[in-house]
Design a protein around this motif. Structure first.
Motif, mmCIF file in Angstrom:
data_model
loop_
_atom_site.group_PDB
_atom_site.id
_atom_site.type_symbol
_atom_site.label_atom_id
_atom_site.label_comp_id
_atom_site.label_asym_id
_atom_site.label_seq_id
_atom_site.Cartn_x
_atom_site.Cartn_y
_atom_site.Cartn_z
ATOM 1 N N ARG A 1 -7.008 37.794 -19.554
ATOM 2 C CA ARG A 1 -6.698 38.737 -18.474
ATOM 3 C C ARG A 1 -5.600 38.107 -17.627
ATOM 4 N NH1 ARG A 1 -12.360 38.802 -18.417
ATOM 5 N NH2 ARG A 1 -13.295 40.772 -19.094
ATOM 6 N N LYS A 2 -4.535 38.840 -17.393
ATOM 7 C CA LYS A 2 -3.466 38.293 -16.570
ATOM 8 C C LYS A 2 -3.988 38.013 -15.163
ATOM 9 C CE LYS A 2 0.714 39.985 -18.824
ATOM 10 N NZ LYS A 2 2.003 40.687 -18.639
ATOM 11 N N LYS A 3 -3.666 36.818 -14.688
ATOM 12 C CA LYS A 3 -4.169 36.419 -13.377
ATOM 13 C C LYS A 3 -3.222 35.404 -12.764
ATOM 14 C CE LYS A 3 -8.146 34.169 -11.162
ATOM 15 N NZ LYS A 3 -9.457 33.516 -11.406
ATOM 16 N N LEU A 4 -2.734 35.695 -11.559
ATOM 17 C CA LEU A 4 -1.855 34.770 -10.867
ATOM 18 C C LEU A 4 -2.667 33.710 -10.138
ATOM 19 C CD1 LEU A 4 0.812 37.172 -9.342
ATOM 20 C CD2 LEU A 4 1.142 35.544 -11.192
ATOM 21 N N THR A 5 -2.093 32.534 -10.040
ATOM 22 C CA THR A 5 -2.736 31.450 -9.302
ATOM 23 C C THR A 5 -2.465 31.654 -7.822
ATOM 24 O OG1 THR A 5 -2.359 29.961 -11.146
ATOM 25 C CG2 THR A 5 -2.900 28.954 -9.029
ATOM 26 N N VAL B 1 0.859 -1.179 0.000
ATOM 27 C CA VAL B 1 0.000 0.000 0.000
ATOM 28 C C VAL B 1 0.894 1.227 0.000
ATOM 29 C CG1 VAL B 1 -1.932 -1.119 1.189
ATOM 30 C CG2 VAL B 1 -0.173 0.038 2.531
ATOM 31 N N ASN B 2 0.371 2.324 -0.517
ATOM 32 C CA ASN B 2 1.122 3.567 -0.612
ATOM 33 C C ASN B 2 0.621 4.544 0.444
ATOM 34 O OD1 ASN B 2 2.952 5.442 -1.586
ATOM 35 N ND2 ASN B 2 1.498 6.282 -3.061
ATOM 36 N N ILE B 3 1.480 4.937 1.362
ATOM 37 C CA ILE B 3 1.136 5.885 2.413
ATOM 38 C C ILE B 3 1.656 7.260 2.037
ATOM 39 C CG2 ILE B 3 1.406 6.472 4.854
ATOM 40 C CD1 ILE B 3 -0.344 4.029 4.335
ATOM 41 N N ARG B 4 0.757 8.219 1.965
ATOM 42 C CA ARG B 4 1.142 9.572 1.591
ATOM 43 C C ARG B 4 1.633 10.357 2.793
ATOM 44 N NH1 ARG B 4 -3.614 12.612 -1.181
ATOM 45 N NH2 ARG B 4 -2.091 14.270 -0.940
ATOM 46 N N ALA B 5 2.478 11.337 2.545
ATOM 47 C CA ALA B 5 2.915 12.277 3.568
ATOM 48 C C ALA B 5 2.158 13.581 3.356
ATOM 49 C CB ALA B 5 4.424 12.499 3.490
ATOM 50 N N PHE B 6 1.354 13.969 4.321
ATOM 51 C CA PHE B 6 0.533 15.172 4.198
ATOM 52 C C PHE B 6 1.264 16.375 4.771
ATOM 53 C CE2 PHE B 6 -2.570 11.873 3.714
ATOM 54 C CZ PHE B 6 -3.579 12.412 2.944
ATOM 55 N N CYS B 7 1.091 17.510 4.115
ATOM 56 C CA CYS B 7 1.704 18.745 4.568
ATOM 57 C C CYS B 7 0.957 19.277 5.789
ATOM 58 C CB CYS B 7 1.694 19.787 3.448
ATOM 59 S SG CYS B 7 2.530 21.321 3.881
ATOM 60 N N THR B 8 1.697 19.607 6.855
ATOM 61 C CA THR B 8 1.062 20.121 8.074
ATOM 62 C C THR B 8 1.410 21.574 8.335
ATOM 63 O OG1 THR B 8 2.934 19.310 9.384
ATOM 64 C CG2 THR B 8 1.035 17.844 9.150
ATOM 65 N N SER B 9 2.304 22.133 7.531
ATOM 66 C CA SER B 9 2.713 23.517 7.735
ATOM 67 C C SER B 9 1.600 24.470 7.321
ATOM 68 C CB SER B 9 3.973 23.823 6.938
ATOM 69 O OG SER B 9 4.275 25.203 7.002
ATOM 70 N N ASN B 10 1.382 25.502 8.113
ATOM 71 C CA ASN B 10 0.387 26.507 7.769
ATOM 72 C C ASN B 10 1.020 27.698 7.060
ATOM 73 O OD1 ASN B 10 -2.365 27.219 7.823
ATOM 74 N ND2 ASN B 10 -1.975 28.747 9.390
ATOM 75 N N GLU B 11 2.306 27.574 6.769
ATOM 76 C CA GLU B 11 3.012 28.650 6.088
ATOM 77 C C GLU B 11 3.198 28.270 4.623
ATOM 78 O OE1 GLU B 11 6.616 29.337 8.125
ATOM 79 O OE2 GLU B 11 5.663 29.866 10.024
ATOM 80 N N VAL B 12 2.398 28.845 3.764
ATOM 81 C CA VAL B 12 2.498 28.577 2.337
ATOM 82 C C VAL B 12 2.615 29.898 1.593
ATOM 83 C CG1 VAL B 12 1.151 26.459 2.460
ATOM 84 C CG2 VAL B 12 -0.024 28.598 2.034
ATOM 85 N N THR B 13 3.123 29.825 0.388
ATOM 86 C CA THR B 13 3.261 31.013 -0.431
ATOM 87 C C THR B 13 1.882 31.553 -0.797
ATOM 88 O OG1 THR B 13 5.254 30.050 -1.351
ATOM 89 C CG2 THR B 13 4.328 31.935 -2.505
ATOM 90 N N PRO B 14 1.543 32.793 -0.445
ATOM 91 C CA PRO B 14 0.211 33.310 -0.743
ATOM 92 C C PRO B 14 -0.075 33.428 -2.238
ATOM 93 C CG PRO B 14 1.627 35.051 0.092
ATOM 94 C CD PRO B 14 2.367 33.776 0.279
ATOM 95 N N ILE B 15 0.956 33.678 -3.041
ATOM 96 C CA ILE B 15 0.787 33.753 -4.490
ATOM 97 C C ILE B 15 1.876 32.898 -5.133
ATOM 98 C CG2 ILE B 15 0.804 35.249 -6.523
ATOM 99 C CD1 ILE B 15 -0.166 37.506 -4.816
ATOM 100 N N THR B 16 1.496 32.010 -6.004
ATOM 101 C CA THR B 16 2.480 31.158 -6.661
ATOM 102 C C THR B 16 3.153 31.929 -7.785
ATOM 103 O OG1 THR B 16 0.975 30.286 -8.326
ATOM 104 C CG2 THR B 16 0.996 29.172 -6.204
ATOM 105 N N TYR B 17 4.050 31.265 -8.466
ATOM 106 C CA TYR B 17 4.770 31.910 -9.565
ATOM 107 C C TYR B 17 4.148 31.564 -10.911
ATOM 108 C CZ TYR B 17 7.240 27.568 -10.841
ATOM 109 O OH TYR B 17 7.564 26.300 -11.259
ATOM 110 N N THR B 18 2.968 30.967 -10.917
ATOM 111 C CA THR B 18 2.277 30.635 -12.162
ATOM 112 C C THR B 18 0.935 31.349 -12.231
ATOM 113 O OG1 THR B 18 1.162 28.702 -11.235
ATOM 114 C CG2 THR B 18 3.339 28.354 -12.186
#
Length: 381
Positions: free
Chosen positions: A214-218, A43-60
């Motif tokens: 229209r330009k729009k950041l993700t 079976v494949n066990i995933r590792a889930f992200c627990t950090s609440n600090e993420v980039t508010p705006i991505t680069y795409t």
């Protein structure tokens, strides 16, 4: 309280306690069995992200009027993953790549097109197959891959409007049948609100856009504290992890290969974009690589793998010039048998994209296929 009632209460408490102990033992046994199965790669066990600090705006985002999703130029973004932080850096043209010059006097220079597998989603750029190939051969492999639902229509338009500006000698197109057919069909792919698609009129395809550009950041969604706590529980309780990642909606498709799930129209649109790309790249050669996903290995192991797609593409390629189709699946299977590894090792534990090992294997298969490209004896490997 009567003695009979006291005895009844005591008996009831004993039964509840006994039942609780039995349930706890069963859960502990189940947890132990799941951990043993995970250790044995059953079976494949995933590792889930627990950090609440993420980039508010991505680069795409929707940044290009021709092909939609693309990267911001000249940025460096650090993204947290369960395997550690990954830095995404782009050059002046928005490629997740080192700085590249448009002219080149090199006898060999390769343009590489594709989606998030080519971009190297969730892995360091140094671990990507294009970087490995460049290190091994000392030949430039220009990486134009991007995530965000990027299909062959966009790859063709990206080549015409960006990649073709760079002097190069050949083109590599990496095709992921698991979702690239859907990426060419907006009704089946709603992640982006601006993207090109093909409209057929009187048997002729034309590029259309469903909405004005229209330009729009993700934007990335922050992980709530409740979700972070839940993810922490998933990471420490394998039984809960397995239940959380089990997709009941895909039970019927679990043993169906992505190589066998496409319509005639899906294939027709893909081949049309390949023909346009081949025409735009003239007189350069085009090599199309088919990328297997984890579900393809599952289908193969279950004996439900027909593999219609490579044969269909090979028949088309036989009627063309300067084009070759290479299926990476047999090479990955051969590596599994030779090195006694599980297919899960080719993918990240928390995400079904290539792991560093998957990229290394892909690089070796591409290098073995490309004629005239030999590993440099001074590459340091």
């Amino acid at each position: 309280m009567s003695d009979t009632r006291k005895v009844s209460v005591i008996t009831w408490k004993k039964r509840v306690t006994f039942a609780g102990i039995i349930i706890a033992l069963m859960l502990m046994t189940l947890e132990g069995l799941v951990r043993l199965a995970a250790r044995s790669n059953l079976v494949n066990i995933r590792a889930f992200c627990t950090s609440n600090e993420v980039t508010p705006i991505t680069y795409t985002g929707n940044l290009n009027p021709y092909f939609g999703i693309w990267h911001l130029p000249d940025v460096s973004v650090q993204v947290s993953t369960p395997s550690g932080n990954v830095v995404y850096e782009t050059n002046a043209q928005g490629m997740r790549d080192r700085p590249r010059k448009l002219p080149s006097s090199a006898p060999e220079r390769v343009v590489v097109l594709g989606d998030s597998f080519v971009e190297g989603c969730h892995v360091a750029a140094s671990n990507r197959f294009t970087n490995i190939l460049e290190q091994e051969t000392k030949i430039e492999f220009l990486n134009f891959g991007t995530s965000g639902g990027f299909g062959s229509i966009q790859e063709w338009l990206l080549y015409e409007n960006l990649a073709a500006q760079f002097e190069h000698t050949r083109v590599l197109l990496f095709f992921l049948p698991d979702n690239d057919f859907a990426d060419n069909d907006p009704p089946r792919h709603v992640d982006a609100d601006y993207r090109p698609f093909l409209c057929k009129s009187n048997g002729i395809y034309a590029v259309r856009y469903p909405s004005p550009f229209r330009k729009k950041l993700t934007r990335e969604n922050r992980i709530t504290w409740g979700r972070a706590i839940r993810h922490w529980c998933y990471n420490h309780c394998y039984t809960a992890n397995l239940l959380a990642t089990f997709d009941f909606e895909k039970i019927r498709d679990l043993n169906t290969s992505s190589y066998d799930q496409y319509t005639k129209e899906d294939l027709a649109q893909f081949l049309f974009t390949c023909e346009q790309l081949l025409s735009s790249a003239h007189p350069r050669a085009l090599t199309i690589y088919i990328i297997p996903r984890d579900r393809d290995f599952i289908a193969f192991n279950a004996g439900d793998f027909q593999g219609r797609l490579p044969s269909a593409l090979a028949r088309w390629a036989a009627s063309q010039k300067r084009v070759e189709v290479v299926d990476l699946f047999p090479g990955f299977l051969a590596y599994m048998n030779e090195h006694h590894v599980a297919y899960q090792d080719f993918f990240l534990g928390f995400d079904p994209h290539w792991s560093p090992l998957g990229h290394r294997v892909a690089a070796s298969l591409v290098l073995a296929n490309l004629s005239g490209l030999k590993p440099n004896s001074h590459s340091g490997k």
